[in-house]
Write an enzyme that holds these catalytic residues in place. Structure first.
Site, mmCIF file in Angstrom:
data_model
loop_
_atom_site.group_PDB
_atom_site.id
_atom_site.type_symbol
_atom_site.label_atom_id
_atom_site.label_comp_id
_atom_site.label_asym_id
_atom_site.label_seq_id
_atom_site.Cartn_x
_atom_site.Cartn_y
_atom_site.Cartn_z
ATOM 1 N N GLU A 152 0.831 -1.207 0.000
ATOM 2 C CA GLU A 152 0.000 0.000 0.000
ATOM 3 C C GLU A 152 0.868 1.261 0.000
ATOM 4 O O GLU A 152 2.085 1.199 0.179
ATOM 5 C CB GLU A 152 -0.909 0.004 1.229
ATOM 6 C CG GLU A 152 -0.133 0.037 2.547
ATOM 7 C CD GLU A 152 -0.906 0.716 3.658
ATOM 8 O OE1 GLU A 152 -1.219 1.905 3.481
ATOM 9 O OE2 GLU A 152 -1.181 0.068 4.687
ATOM 10 N N LYS A 171 -4.794 -1.846 15.309
ATOM 11 C CA LYS A 171 -4.264 -0.989 16.368
ATOM 12 C C LYS A 171 -5.062 -1.180 17.652
ATOM 13 O O LYS A 171 -6.293 -1.293 17.644
ATOM 14 C CB LYS A 171 -4.276 0.463 15.907
ATOM 15 C CG LYS A 171 -3.324 0.702 14.741
ATOM 16 C CD LYS A 171 -3.309 2.150 14.313
ATOM 17 C CE LYS A 171 -2.273 2.383 13.229
ATOM 18 N NZ LYS A 171 -2.574 1.702 11.961
#
Length: 804
Positions: free
Chosen positions: A55, A197
């Protein structure tokens, strides 16, 4: 389902009678005005090489310029080093790019922070593409969702990234759920990340993924039983992973089954942050609680919430979150590359079992029972797929791949060949003029002695592993890309950070294409610590169940590292070959003249090298060095020479008959004979005169009793020495001397000779039965503009005959 955490054998592959249509239902988009796949990625996908999507949001919205360029270069190098082709995905001027060259990556990374550089998910792709038609040009980094979609459109199955988006805390009222999760539910691409996260709601994230039909597993990394789903900066989250995956082999098998079943959803493989970079869960729990409290107080919500929380986490951890972030991204990309490599093996086996022709691919062995062995294997061990027989049954088993037949260690360089091309009025000048600029024809190619040797062996059909190093620079990236373009594995190529520079070689040739002057910057190999080479060499030769038949080292290594390689390679089943490279470097095979140590003369079974392939200048350099260093006065040197049985009258007449008076007058065979206690076989390249082979015969050597060979046995041991039988000397003239008009380049002929010699010896043939073949191979390179001629492929049938 809990899978065993031990290293698994490669799975059995059951092939149905009809071809699996694993690509059914998967959209493949061709290049158009909105979508473009790079030539390298297209070629890799067409030839079934492992490709890994990367990405770009991390470059446009994660790291500042130029740190983002360095990270992009690092991650692409990680993919290449582990045998894959990187496909960095992003938007440039409104066009979706799958695979970017260095200039495009720099352009995108340098646009970070500009108003025209956007963070792009699935929903945004048509927006930036459509506005391009109105003259509004946007750049953009693609999120996980955007990258997955574009990867699928190109036909890429595996994607390595940092952390996944998830369900935000309080999503039951805010409905703040990352598009990454829904994309995984509808796009058949496998994502390798370090979980999500830890400030997200991890239990609800896993519940949502289950609802979307996404398979989720976490790598055990040697841990037993069930393991936690990781929490990005921490290896544990307190939430058990739905499944456990032992290693990359199991991961590849799962992906293969997913696509074979045509399941149109993705897979999430969670790779915990490396232990040395992880932040303990207890510490992160406190940091995250405080960061979220401050976000609420500041009313940071919606799209502003995540950037605010990340910035606070950086502050509260005093910067520790940044190196952890870098480490986990690199680890994830490496793991994705190894998975892609293993998946390519399974797919190639399917093609072979069905009688289809699969493209050449040399993956590396993955011994994943031990993390340290895994790391070493990823970088330095190789095997290749073996073709199935025509009568392979429908139920075919994937056997463990065998190791490389030829291992080559040494220089990989960018070569510049400068052929002097004088103007018409100075056509009588053969050599370029010193102290001024000379007209020339300059060509650039991938070279380096070890590379050329390995390429020659590869073209002749051997399974080859090249071990070298490049810098983390444009030349290094170009070298890795071209190496893969040649169909060779990059798993043995180390990418070293600055100030290491990719090796370069500049050859200045005269009008006849003969070398006038050469300049070489090979310092990159000389700066690698001996301890590093020792560890790598041990992993290659002692950690491998299948030793190579041939090991070749060139003299571009430091003396200490050269000896480390050769000592590790010595084994009754492995023939070691030393290519001296140049007069200046050839003597590295000996201990330094200033050293108090002397080389051990123990010819059988452990000489300094079994075979050396010098030219006449390098032979003289070896001889003179040994003389000046008093190696010919070694206590063990004379007994070996004496055991050869050289008569008191000497060998001048027999040598002149066996070779030529000119060669004897130059002292070439005499110098080689004196060096035999260190190198029992010396094949000296004489240019148009051919190759002179001088060989120390063992006591039971067949040459001593073969009528066809007796004319070359110039001395016999009559003293009953248990190991030494005599002296063999033979000149091999070339089949035909090429005319000057036929000679295109001389730069790679010695390397081609060495590579062909190595291939010819794989089946146990005697050196004298291979030299003519090696000279034919060298002549092909002499007529080629490339250092190693692609025409070597035409000699594969001769290789088969040599093995009989």
């Amino acid at each position: 389902m809990i899978l065993p955490s031990r290293a698994a054998c490669r799975p059995q592959l059951f092939v149905p009678s009809s071809r699996l249509q694993s690509a059914n239902g998967r959209r493949q988009l061709t290049n158009n005005g909105f979508f473009r796949v790079s030539e390298e990625v297209r070629e890799a996908l067409n030839s079934k090489k492992p490709v890994v999507a990367l990405e770009t949001t991390i470059y446009t919205h994660g790291f500042p310029y130029p740190d983002n360029v360095a990270l992009a270069s690092l991650l692409e190098s990680v993919v290449r080093t582990n045998g894959g082709v990187p496909a960095t995905i992003g938007i440039l001027d409104g066009v979706a790019r799958v695979g970017m060259d260095p200039e495009e990556l720099i352009k995108l990374a340098s646009s970070a922070g500009k108003a025209t550089t956007l963070k792009l998910s699935r929903r945004d792709l048509s927006y930036v593409g459509g506005l391009r038609l109105t003259g509004k040009l946007f750049n953009g980094g693609t999120t996980i969702a955007g990258t997955m979609l574009l990867a699928q459109l190109a036909g890429i199955k595996i994607f390595g990234t940092g952390g996944l988006g998830g369900v935000h805390r309080g999503a039951e009222s805010s409905m703040d759920i990352s598009a990454d999760l829904t994309e995984l539910g509808r796009t058949p691409v496998t994502v390798v990340s370090s979980g999500c996260k830890s400030f997200l709601d991890i239990p609800r994230t896993l519940e949502y993924l289950e609802t979307e039909g996404v398979g989720v597993g976490t790598f055990a990394d040697g841990r037993q039983g069930s393991v936690d789903f990781p929490a990005f900066w921490s290896r544990d989250s307190g939430v058990k992973s739905p499944t456990t995956i032992a290693d990359e082999i199991e991961a590849a098998a799962i992906i293969y089954a997913q696509h074979s079943l045509q399941i149109q959803s993705g897979l999430l493989f969670a790779n915990p942050v490396p232990v040395e970079a992880a932040i303990p869960k207890e510490e992160m729990d406190f940091v995250i609680a405080e960061a979220l409290r401050q976000a609420d107080a500041s009313k940071a919500s919606g799209k502003d919430n995540t950037p605010f929380v990340l910035n606070k986490i950086k502050e509260l951890t005093k910067g520790k979150s940044i190196p952890a972030n870098r480490a986990l991204i690199e680890s994830n990309v490496k793991r994705a590359s190894v998975i892609a490599r293993e998946l390519a093996i399974l797919e190639a086996k399917q093609s072979d079992a069905q009688g289809q022709t699969s493209s050449y691919f040399t993956p590396s062995v993955s011994n994943l029972a031990n993390p340290v062995q895994q790391q070493m294997s990823d970088a330095f061990l190789s095997t290749s797929q073996s073709s199935s027989a025509p009568d392979t049954p429908a139920s075919s088993i994937v056997e463990p791949r065998v190791g490389a037949e030829v291992v080559v260690a040494g220089a990989l360089a960018v070569d510049f060949s400068c052929d002097y091309a004088p103007f018409a009025k100075s056509a009588d000048h053969i050599e370029p003029l010193p102290h001024t600029s000379n007209p020339a024809v300059i060509n650039q190619s991938l070279g380096g002695v070890a590379h050329n040797i390995a390429k020659a062996a590869h073209l002749l059909g051997a399974r080859v592993q090249l071990h070298s190093a490049v810098g983390d620079d444009f030349s290094g990236n170009a070298a890795l890309s071209q190496l893969q373009g040649e169909g060779m594995s990059t798993t043995g190529i180390e990418v070293l950070p600055a100030p290491a520079r990719t090796a370069q070689y500049v050859a200045v040739n005269n009008v006849n294409k003969d070398l006038t002057l050469a300049m070489a910057d090979m310092s990159i190999l000389e700066t690698i610590p001996k301890a590093t080479i020792s560890e790598l060499a041990l992993s290659l030769f002692e950690g491998s169940s299948a030793r190579p038949s041939i090991f070749v080292a060139d003299a571009n290594w430091s003396s200490a590292n050269l000896h480390t390689w050769l000592q590790a390679a010595r084994h009754p089943s492995t023939t070691t070959i030393f290519e001296p490279v140049s007069t200046a470097k050839a003597t590295r095979i000996f201990p330094p003249a200033s050293s108090s140590s002397k080389p051990t003369i123990n010819v059988f079974p452990r000489p300094l090298a079994d075979i050396i392939t010098p030219n006449t200048y390098e032979l003289s350099a070896l001889h003179d060095f040994a003389h000046q260093a008093s190696h010919f006065e070694h206590a063990d040197w004379f007994p070996v020479i004496d055991a050869l049985g050289i008569p008191p009258t000497g060998l001048r007449v027999p040598l002149a008959i066996t070779t030529t008076s000119e060669i004897v007058d130059q002292g070439i065979p005499q110098q080689a004979i004196k060096l035999l206690p260190f190198f029992p076989t010396i094949a000296t390249k004489l240019g148009p005169q051919g190759v002179l082979m001088v060989k120390l015969l063992e006591a039971d050597a067949p040459e001593l009793h073969d009528d066809a060979e007796r004319q070359y046995v110039l001395a016999r041991n009559m003293g009953g020495h248990k190991k030494i039988g005599g002296l063999y000397v033979r000149l091999f003239p070339p089949e035909r001397i090429l005319s000057p008009e036929e000679v295109v380049s001389v730069n790679g002929i010695g390397d081609t000779f060495c590579g062909a010699l190595a291939v010819g010896l794989m089946g146990g043939a005697r050196v004298q039965h291979v030299i003519d073949f090696a000279q034919r191979a060298a002549s092909l390179s002499l007529k080629s503009k490339e250092s190693v001629s692609p025409e070597l492929r035409t000699l594969k049938e001769e290789v088969v005959k040599l093995r009989r």
